[in-house]
Design an enzyme around this catalytic site. Structure first.
Site, mmCIF file in Angstrom:
data_model
loop_
_atom_site.group_PDB
_atom_site.id
_atom_site.type_symbol
_atom_site.label_atom_id
_atom_site.label_comp_id
_atom_site.label_asym_id
_atom_site.label_seq_id
_atom_site.Cartn_x
_atom_site.Cartn_y
_atom_site.Cartn_z
ATOM 1 N N HIS A 119 -5.914 9.355 -0.172
ATOM 2 C CA HIS A 119 -5.805 8.530 1.031
ATOM 3 C C HIS A 119 -6.624 9.051 2.217
ATOM 4 O O HIS A 119 -6.147 9.123 3.354
ATOM 5 C CB HIS A 119 -4.319 8.407 1.437
ATOM 6 C CG HIS A 119 -4.011 7.152 2.207
ATOM 7 N ND1 HIS A 119 -3.952 7.114 3.581
ATOM 8 C CD2 HIS A 119 -3.749 5.890 1.806
ATOM 9 C CE1 HIS A 119 -3.639 5.888 3.973
ATOM 10 N NE2 HIS A 119 -3.513 5.119 2.914
ATOM 11 N N ASP A 151 0.817 -1.211 0.000
ATOM 12 C CA ASP A 151 0.000 0.000 0.000
ATOM 13 C C ASP A 151 0.852 1.263 0.000
ATOM 14 O O ASP A 151 1.991 1.266 0.488
ATOM 15 C CB ASP A 151 -0.864 0.043 1.279
ATOM 16 C CG ASP A 151 -1.990 -0.960 1.250
ATOM 17 O OD1 ASP A 151 -1.975 -1.864 0.397
ATOM 18 O OD2 ASP A 151 -2.884 -0.840 2.113
ATOM 19 N N ASP A 152 0.246 2.339 -0.503
ATOM 20 C CA ASP A 152 0.714 3.721 -0.322
ATOM 21 C C ASP A 152 1.848 4.162 -1.247
ATOM 22 O O ASP A 152 2.334 5.274 -1.127
ATOM 23 C CB ASP A 152 1.118 4.023 1.134
ATOM 24 C CG ASP A 152 -0.033 3.840 2.114
ATOM 25 O OD1 ASP A 152 -1.171 3.621 1.642
ATOM 26 O OD2 ASP A 152 0.199 3.912 3.321
ATOM 27 N N HIS A 201 3.698 -2.243 3.256
ATOM 28 C CA HIS A 201 3.665 -0.873 2.723
ATOM 29 C C HIS A 201 4.979 -0.537 2.027
ATOM 30 O O HIS A 201 6.053 -0.877 2.519
ATOM 31 C CB HIS A 201 3.403 0.124 3.857
ATOM 32 C CG HIS A 201 1.999 0.035 4.393
ATOM 33 N ND1 HIS A 201 1.562 -1.035 5.144
ATOM 34 C CD2 HIS A 201 0.942 0.857 4.245
ATOM 35 C CE1 HIS A 201 0.282 -0.854 5.448
ATOM 36 N NE2 HIS A 201 -0.118 0.289 4.921
ATOM 37 N N HIS A 238 -6.301 2.677 -4.388
ATOM 38 C CA HIS A 238 -6.157 3.025 -2.970
ATOM 39 C C HIS A 238 -6.522 4.500 -2.784
ATOM 40 O O HIS A 238 -5.974 5.171 -1.921
ATOM 41 C CB HIS A 238 -4.720 2.726 -2.527
ATOM 42 C CG HIS A 238 -4.542 2.588 -1.031
ATOM 43 N ND1 HIS A 238 -5.388 1.847 -0.233
ATOM 44 C CD2 HIS A 238 -3.595 3.085 -0.183
ATOM 45 C CE1 HIS A 238 -4.967 1.911 1.033
ATOM 46 N NE2 HIS A 238 -3.896 2.662 1.092
HETATM 47 ZN ZN LIG Z 1 -2.835 3.216 2.739
#
Ligand SMILES: [Zn+2]
Length: 209
Positions: free
Chosen positions: A77, A22-23, A168, A73
């Site tokens: 955010h 993620d991210d 992440h 995603h």
């Molecule tokens: Zn995230």
């Protein structure tokens, strides 16, 4: 059976696992993951943030070219449960548009930021056709940099056919996550697991032979 809201794993007899990040994309950490997965011919799923993609478009294209999946995603955010339906839709569609521009295809899986959602979020995603993807090893809390050993020991307990795992590659120093994933990937390959994308995993759901 009640309707499944968040998919953390699928039931399958096949020895497959979906590892997700993620991210990102992040110019320091994401390429290291490309390398780790290339060495074992594995594929991963990157739940990318729109703002990060806009800053690193080359990494988005590279992920797609390497056969990895890009999941939605959102664009900035936010916590989706705190947004109006219009803003929620704008977050999802802003991400979608950018992925399509950069790779030619729309994302087909979504992970809500902070794994946060409301009933309203669910109905919007259902309408958009997005399965919401969670993970089994959230207690590893790799985003908090709890130590490589902690990340690994929690995650190892979540390894099994059809597991979805979360790590992440964006927001802050992700070197512990990278180190843990490097070790984990090697172990999984030795155990005979195939590393597949979330979409590939979903297609195997219920495949018990
Ligand atoms: Zn995230």
């Amino acid at each position: 059976m009640a309707e499944v809201e968040m998919i953390n794993e699928v039931q399958t007899s096949e020895r497959v696992i979906a590892i997700t990040f993620d991210d990102g994309p992040n110019p320091i950490f994401t390429p290291q993951l490309f390398q780790i997965f290339s060495e074992v011919q594995g594929r991963a799923t990157f739940f990318m943030i729109g703002e990060q993609m806009a800053e690193n478009p080359g990494l988005v294209k590279q992920a797609a070219a390497l056969g990895h999946e890009i999941g939605n995603h959102t664009y900035t955010h936010p916590k989706l449960s705190e947004l109006s339906p219009e803003s929620c839709l704008a977050e999802v569609e802003g991400n979608e548009k950018l992925v399509q521009e950069l790779t030619g295809v729309k994302p087909v899986v979504l992970r809500p930021p902070y794994l946060d959602y409301s009933g309203e979020t669910l109905s919007i995603m259902k309408e958009k056709g997005y399965p919401m993807i969670g993970a089994l090893n959230t207690e590893a809390q790799d985003w908090d940099q709890p130590g490589v050993d902690h990340i690994l020991s929690v995650t190892r307990k979540c390894v099994g056919n059809g597991s979805i795992l979360i790590f992440h590659d964006g927001y802050g120093d992700r070197s512990q996550s990278i180190k843990a994933v490097r070790i984990l990937v090697k172990e999984l390959i030795e155990q005979g697991y195939q590393l597949v994308t979330v979409s590939e995993l979903l297609k195997l759901a219920g495949n018990k032979e």
